[in-house]
Design a protein around this motif. Structure first.
Motif, PDB file in Angstrom:
ATOM      1  N   PHE A   1     -37.681 -52.555  -5.609  1.00  0.00           N
ATOM      2  CA  PHE A   1     -36.722 -52.592  -6.714  1.00  0.00           C
ATOM      3  C   PHE A   1     -36.939 -53.835  -7.586  1.00  0.00           C
ATOM      4  CE2 PHE A   1     -32.322 -53.887  -8.076  1.00  0.00           C
ATOM      5  CZ  PHE A   1     -32.194 -52.951  -9.087  1.00  0.00           C
ATOM      6  N   ARG A   2     -37.190 -54.962  -6.945  1.00  0.00           N
ATOM      7  CA  ARG A   2     -37.414 -56.206  -7.681  1.00  0.00           C
ATOM      8  C   ARG A   2     -38.788 -56.228  -8.346  1.00  0.00           C
ATOM      9  NH1 ARG A   2     -33.547 -56.814  -4.207  1.00  0.00           N
ATOM     10  NH2 ARG A   2     -31.975 -58.459  -4.430  1.00  0.00           N
ATOM     11  N   LEU A   3     -39.801 -55.724  -7.667  1.00  0.00           N
ATOM     12  CA  LEU A   3     -41.142 -55.684  -8.250  1.00  0.00           C
ATOM     13  C   LEU A   3     -41.194 -54.809  -9.498  1.00  0.00           C
ATOM     14  CD1 LEU A   3     -43.416 -55.379  -5.069  1.00  0.00           C
ATOM     15  CD2 LEU A   3     -43.156 -57.374  -6.567  1.00  0.00           C
ATOM     16  N   LEU A   4     -40.382 -53.769  -9.534  1.00  0.00           N
ATOM     17  CA  LEU A   4     -40.392 -52.834 -10.661  1.00  0.00           C
ATOM     18  C   LEU A   4     -39.515 -53.302 -11.832  1.00  0.00           C
ATOM     19  CD1 LEU A   4     -40.224 -49.432  -8.733  1.00  0.00           C
ATOM     20  CD2 LEU A   4     -42.196 -50.376  -9.947  1.00  0.00           C
ATOM     21  N   GLY A   5     -38.863 -54.447 -11.674  1.00  0.00           N
ATOM     22  CA  GLY A   5     -38.117 -54.992 -12.794  1.00  0.00           C
ATOM     23  C   GLY A   5     -36.629 -55.145 -12.585  1.00  0.00           C
ATOM     24  N   LYS A   6     -36.116 -54.667 -11.468  1.00  0.00           N
ATOM     25  CA  LYS A   6     -34.695 -54.829 -11.134  1.00  0.00           C
ATOM     26  C   LYS A   6     -33.775 -54.297 -12.234  1.00  0.00           C
ATOM     27  CE  LYS A   6     -31.809 -58.358  -8.886  1.00  0.00           C
ATOM     28  NZ  LYS A   6     -31.634 -59.817  -8.636  1.00  0.00           N
ATOM     29  N   ASN A   7     -34.188 -53.175 -12.863  1.00  0.00           N
ATOM     30  CA  ASN A   7     -33.392 -52.569 -13.923  1.00  0.00           C
ATOM     31  C   ASN A   7     -33.100 -51.109 -13.591  1.00  0.00           C
ATOM     32  OD1 ASN A   7     -35.846 -51.310 -14.369  1.00  0.00           O
ATOM     33  ND2 ASN A   7     -36.360 -52.586 -16.135  1.00  0.00           N
ATOM     34  N   TYR A   8     -32.552 -50.393 -14.560  1.00  0.00           N
ATOM     35  CA  TYR A   8     -32.157 -48.996 -14.311  1.00  0.00           C
ATOM     36  C   TYR A   8     -33.367 -48.124 -13.988  1.00  0.00           C
ATOM     37  CZ  TYR A   8     -30.087 -44.382 -15.014  1.00  0.00           C
ATOM     38  OH  TYR A   8     -29.666 -43.097 -14.836  1.00  0.00           O
ATOM     39  N   ASP A   9     -34.451 -48.286 -14.758  1.00  0.00           N
ATOM     40  CA  ASP A   9     -35.663 -47.505 -14.492  1.00  0.00           C
ATOM     41  C   ASP A   9     -36.183 -47.766 -13.078  1.00  0.00           C
ATOM     42  OD1 ASP A   9     -35.885 -46.187 -16.976  1.00  0.00           O
ATOM     43  OD2 ASP A   9     -36.772 -47.965 -17.893  1.00  0.00           O
ATOM     44  N   ALA A  10     -36.121 -49.040 -12.655  1.00  0.00           N
ATOM     45  CA  ALA A  10     -36.571 -49.402 -11.306  1.00  0.00           C
ATOM     46  C   ALA A  10     -35.739 -48.687 -10.248  1.00  0.00           C
ATOM     47  CB  ALA A  10     -36.488 -50.911 -11.116  1.00  0.00           C
ATOM     48  N   ALA A  11     -34.427 -48.621 -10.476  1.00  0.00           N
ATOM     49  CA  ALA A  11     -33.550 -47.949  -9.513  1.00  0.00           C
ATOM     50  C   ALA A  11     -33.888 -46.472  -9.397  1.00  0.00           C
ATOM     51  CB  ALA A  11     -32.091 -48.130  -9.927  1.00  0.00           C
ATOM     52  N   ILE A  12     -34.139 -45.829 -10.525  1.00  0.00           N
ATOM     53  CA  ILE A  12     -34.473 -44.402 -10.486  1.00  0.00           C
ATOM     54  C   ILE A  12     -35.814 -44.181  -9.800  1.00  0.00           C
ATOM     55  CG2 ILE A  12     -34.804 -42.313 -11.858  1.00  0.00           C
ATOM     56  CD1 ILE A  12     -31.972 -43.511 -11.898  1.00  0.00           C
ATOM     57  N   MET A  13     -36.776 -45.058 -10.059  1.00  0.00           N
ATOM     58  CA  MET A  13     -38.072 -44.944  -9.382  1.00  0.00           C
ATOM     59  C   MET A  13     -37.937 -45.151  -7.877  1.00  0.00           C
ATOM     60  SD  MET A  13     -40.991 -46.551 -11.904  1.00  0.00           S
ATOM     61  CE  MET A  13     -40.041 -47.735 -12.835  1.00  0.00           C
ATOM     62  N   VAL A  14     -37.032 -46.036  -7.475  1.00  0.00           N
ATOM     63  CA  VAL A  14     -36.777 -46.249  -6.045  1.00  0.00           C
ATOM     64  C   VAL A  14     -36.217 -44.978  -5.405  1.00  0.00           C
ATOM     65  CG1 VAL A  14     -35.240 -47.441  -4.428  1.00  0.00           C
ATOM     66  CG2 VAL A  14     -36.553 -48.750  -6.097  1.00  0.00           C
ATOM     67  N   SER A  15     -35.360 -44.271  -6.128  1.00  0.00           N
ATOM     68  CA  SER A  15     -34.823 -43.016  -5.576  1.00  0.00           C
ATOM     69  C   SER A  15     -35.947 -42.002  -5.362  1.00  0.00           C
ATOM     70  CB  SER A  15     -33.751 -42.433  -6.498  1.00  0.00           C
ATOM     71  OG  SER A  15     -34.303 -41.897  -7.679  1.00  0.00           O
ATOM     72  N   GLY A  16     -36.916 -41.976  -6.284  1.00  0.00           N
ATOM     73  CA  GLY A  16     -38.079 -41.106  -6.105  1.00  0.00           C
ATOM     74  C   GLY A  16     -38.947 -41.557  -4.947  1.00  0.00           C
ATOM     75  N   PHE A  17     -39.101 -42.874  -4.807  1.00  0.00           N
ATOM     76  CA  PHE A  17     -39.888 -43.451  -3.717  1.00  0.00           C
ATOM     77  C   PHE A  17     -39.322 -43.057  -2.359  1.00  0.00           C
ATOM     78  CE2 PHE A  17     -40.891 -47.092  -0.904  1.00  0.00           C
ATOM     79  CZ  PHE A  17     -42.277 -47.136  -1.042  1.00  0.00           C
ATOM     80  N   LEU A  18     -38.010 -43.102  -2.242  1.00  0.00           N
ATOM     81  CA  LEU A  18     -37.363 -42.700  -0.988  1.00  0.00           C
ATOM     82  C   LEU A  18     -37.563 -41.210  -0.728  1.00  0.00           C
ATOM     83  CD1 LEU A  18     -34.003 -44.674  -1.322  1.00  0.00           C
ATOM     84  CD2 LEU A  18     -35.877 -45.162   0.257  1.00  0.00           C
ATOM     85  N   GLY A  19     -37.604 -40.418  -1.805  1.00  0.00           N
ATOM     86  CA  GLY A  19     -37.782 -38.977  -1.652  1.00  0.00           C
ATOM     87  C   GLY A  19     -39.153 -38.601  -1.150  1.00  0.00           C
ATOM     88  N   HIS A  20     -40.211 -39.041  -1.864  1.00  0.00           N
ATOM     89  CA  HIS A  20     -41.548 -38.613  -1.417  1.00  0.00           C
ATOM     90  C   HIS A  20     -42.128 -39.524  -0.340  1.00  0.00           C
ATOM     91  CE1 HIS A  20     -44.058 -41.617  -3.454  1.00  0.00           C
ATOM     92  NE2 HIS A  20     -43.420 -41.409  -4.566  1.00  0.00           N
ATOM     93  N   GLY A  21     -41.534 -40.705  -0.155  1.00  0.00           N
ATOM     94  CA  GLY A  21     -41.994 -41.564   0.936  1.00  0.00           C
ATOM     95  C   GLY A  21     -41.584 -41.033   2.288  1.00  0.00           C
ATOM     96  N   LEU A  22     -40.550 -40.191   2.305  1.00  0.00           N
ATOM     97  CA  LEU A  22     -40.088 -39.574   3.555  1.00  0.00           C
ATOM     98  C   LEU A  22     -40.274 -38.061   3.560  1.00  0.00           C
ATOM     99  CD1 LEU A  22     -36.750 -41.539   4.096  1.00  0.00           C
ATOM    100  CD2 LEU A  22     -38.819 -41.735   5.481  1.00  0.00           C
ATOM    101  N   GLY A  23     -40.608 -37.496   2.427  1.00  0.00           N
ATOM    102  CA  GLY A  23     -40.677 -36.039   2.384  1.00  0.00           C
ATOM    103  C   GLY A  23     -41.770 -35.496   1.504  1.00  0.00           C
ATOM    104  N   ALA A  24     -41.450 -35.296   0.218  1.00  0.00           N
ATOM    105  CA  ALA A  24     -42.418 -34.666  -0.675  1.00  0.00           C
ATOM    106  C   ALA A  24     -42.014 -34.954  -2.116  1.00  0.00           C
ATOM    107  CB  ALA A  24     -42.449 -33.157  -0.436  1.00  0.00           C
ATOM    108  N   THR A  25     -42.948 -34.715  -3.046  1.00  0.00           N
ATOM    109  CA  THR A  25     -42.675 -34.958  -4.460  1.00  0.00           C
ATOM    110  C   THR A  25     -41.475 -34.157  -4.976  1.00  0.00           C
ATOM    111  OG1 THR A  25     -45.009 -35.470  -4.831  1.00  0.00           O
ATOM    112  CG2 THR A  25     -43.684 -34.983  -6.768  1.00  0.00           C
ATOM    113  N   PRO A  26     -41.311 -32.866  -4.600  1.00  0.00           N
ATOM    114  CA  PRO A  26     -40.100 -32.156  -5.038  1.00  0.00           C
ATOM    115  C   PRO A  26     -38.818 -32.835  -4.576  1.00  0.00           C
ATOM    116  CG  PRO A  26     -41.724 -30.594  -4.248  1.00  0.00           C
ATOM    117  CD  PRO A  26     -42.238 -31.961  -3.912  1.00  0.00           C
TER     118      PRO A  26
END
Length: 392
Positions: A320-345
């Motif tokens: 979250f901090r590496l990506l800029g600690k902003n709104y876009d970073a938060a949304i990217m983190v939500s995607g990271f949690l999704g495909h990091g444990l499951g899949a791109t969908p």
């Protein structure tokens, strides 16, 4: 009861359709984006286990066609890997991409370490590591076959079980974690409109165009399997056939982009890929012998739980901090949690749920699918293959 090759194929398609029906109508399955073939395949596996447990009948399936559909799917992923998309992501894409590579490494370290701690074969830890977490059901089925060939029984079943747990966990933790970040740092969408390149084919599906896509796919599959065999012979490293096919497809895609880009119709290629993945996963899931992994239920749960804890901590306090600690970073983190444990969908579902409530993030919807769909394998595949060869 032995079911022949053609009947097994028919059954796989039927289970895919049953799974699609259930996902649309069962709130839990729809909310957490559980894939339709996983639902249908697991239902059959559970039924087969019950029938065997009651000593009524043992069903044997001929899944010899499974590998063809598996290689086809990963080849279509490679053909979607246009370097034009990579250039648009910039610095944030590189950071996100490197984070996914680090995650793959740590998932294998966690899996292997815990497997050894619980006196299990290290390759079981690999199956509950990057293979099933970042790799998802597709990689679990593909690498599971390779690991079973190395003398670890039920590797596919173990990987599928871990991937299913990871998929559900990815859907469960994504929303709450990002909601916490948005509220804590009072994050809001940027007013700037970030241009996103979205590749869409406007060409209608025709028999001539469709056969051209079939030719490109089968060409990459043929060359890729020989490349995989050659690489394994020269180096002694186990390289699954679909990995070679996928990388040949990446090369073909970017060569064609320079020579005659209109030759590739991603609408048709994605259609072929979706059908292949559905059948491949249905076959993989329905052939799981659940009774063979009953004794591993607790160890698998422990490994997956530690994987979930690690990715949440890494995502919140580092990425979250590496990506800029902003709104876009938060949304990217939500995607990271999704495909990091499951899949791109799963990643897309996580992000869609958040932006529908808090506002859009075009950067996230550009970067996460690009990395999750194909760039992740540039790091993930070598890490998985190297780990397998270290402990084979």
């Amino acid at each position: 009861m032995a079911i022949n090759q053609i009947t097994t194929l028919c059954l796989a398609v039927t289970l895919f359709l049953v799974g699609t029906f259930l996902v649309k109508r069962v709130g839990f399955l729809n909310r957490f984006c559980i894939p339709a073939p996983v639902v249908g395949g697991l239902l059959f596996a559970i039924l087969a286990t019950i029938l065997k447990g009651l000593d009524l009948i043992e069903i044997t399936l001929d899944t010899s066609l499974q590998s063809i559909f598996m290689i086809t799917f990963f080849t279509t992923i490679g053909l979607g890997a246009s370097f034009k998309l990579v250039k648009l992501g910039g610095k944030l894409l590189v950071i996100y991409w490197l984070a996914c590579g680090f995650l793959a490494l740590m998932q294998n370290v966690i899996g292997v370490s815990l497997a050894k701690l619980m006196d299990l074969h290290p390759l079981i830890g690999v199956m509950a590591g990057a293979v099933s977490m970042e790799g998802g059901h597709g990689a679990a089925a593909a690498f599971g076959e390779t690991i079973e060939g190395l003398g670890v029984p039920s590797a596919v079943s173990i990987g599928m079980a871990a991937a299913t747990c990871g998929l559900v966990a990815g859907g469960l933790v994504g929303g709450p974690v990002i909601g916490y970040l948005i509220r804590k740092f009072d994050l809001k969408p940027s007013s700037e409109e970030t241009e996103a390149y979205v590749e869409k084919s406007q060409h209608p599906i025709t028999d001539k165009s469709f056969m051209m896509q079939v030719f490109l796919i089968t060409f990459c599959m043929a060359v890729g399997t020989y490349v995989g065999e050659w690489f394994s012979t020269i180096t002694g490293f186990v390289l699954p056939g679909y990995v070679g096919a996928m990388f040949i497809a990446v090369i073909v895609r970017n060569v064609v982009d320079r020579i005659k880009p209109e030759l590739i119709n991603m609408r048709e290629i994605n259609l072929i890929g979706d059908i292949s993945l559905g059948i491949f996963l249905s076959m993989a899931l329905m052939s799981i012998k659940l009774w063979e992994i009953a004794d591993l239920a607790l160890p698998l749960f422990i490994i997956v739980l530690v994987q979930v804890i690690f990715i949440v901590l890494f995502a919140v306090f580092v990425l979250f901090r590496l990506l800029g600690k902003n709104y876009d970073a938060a949304i990217m983190v939500s995607g990271f949690l999704g495909h990091g444990l499951g899949a791109t969908p799963n990643a897309m579902a996580n992000m869609s749920a958040v932006v529908s409530k808090f506002g859009p993030s075009r950067k996230a919807f550009l970067i996460v699918p690009i990395v999750g769909a194909f760039l992740i394998d540039v790091f993930g595949m070598p890490i998985i293959i190297t780990t397998i060869n270290l402990f084979k």
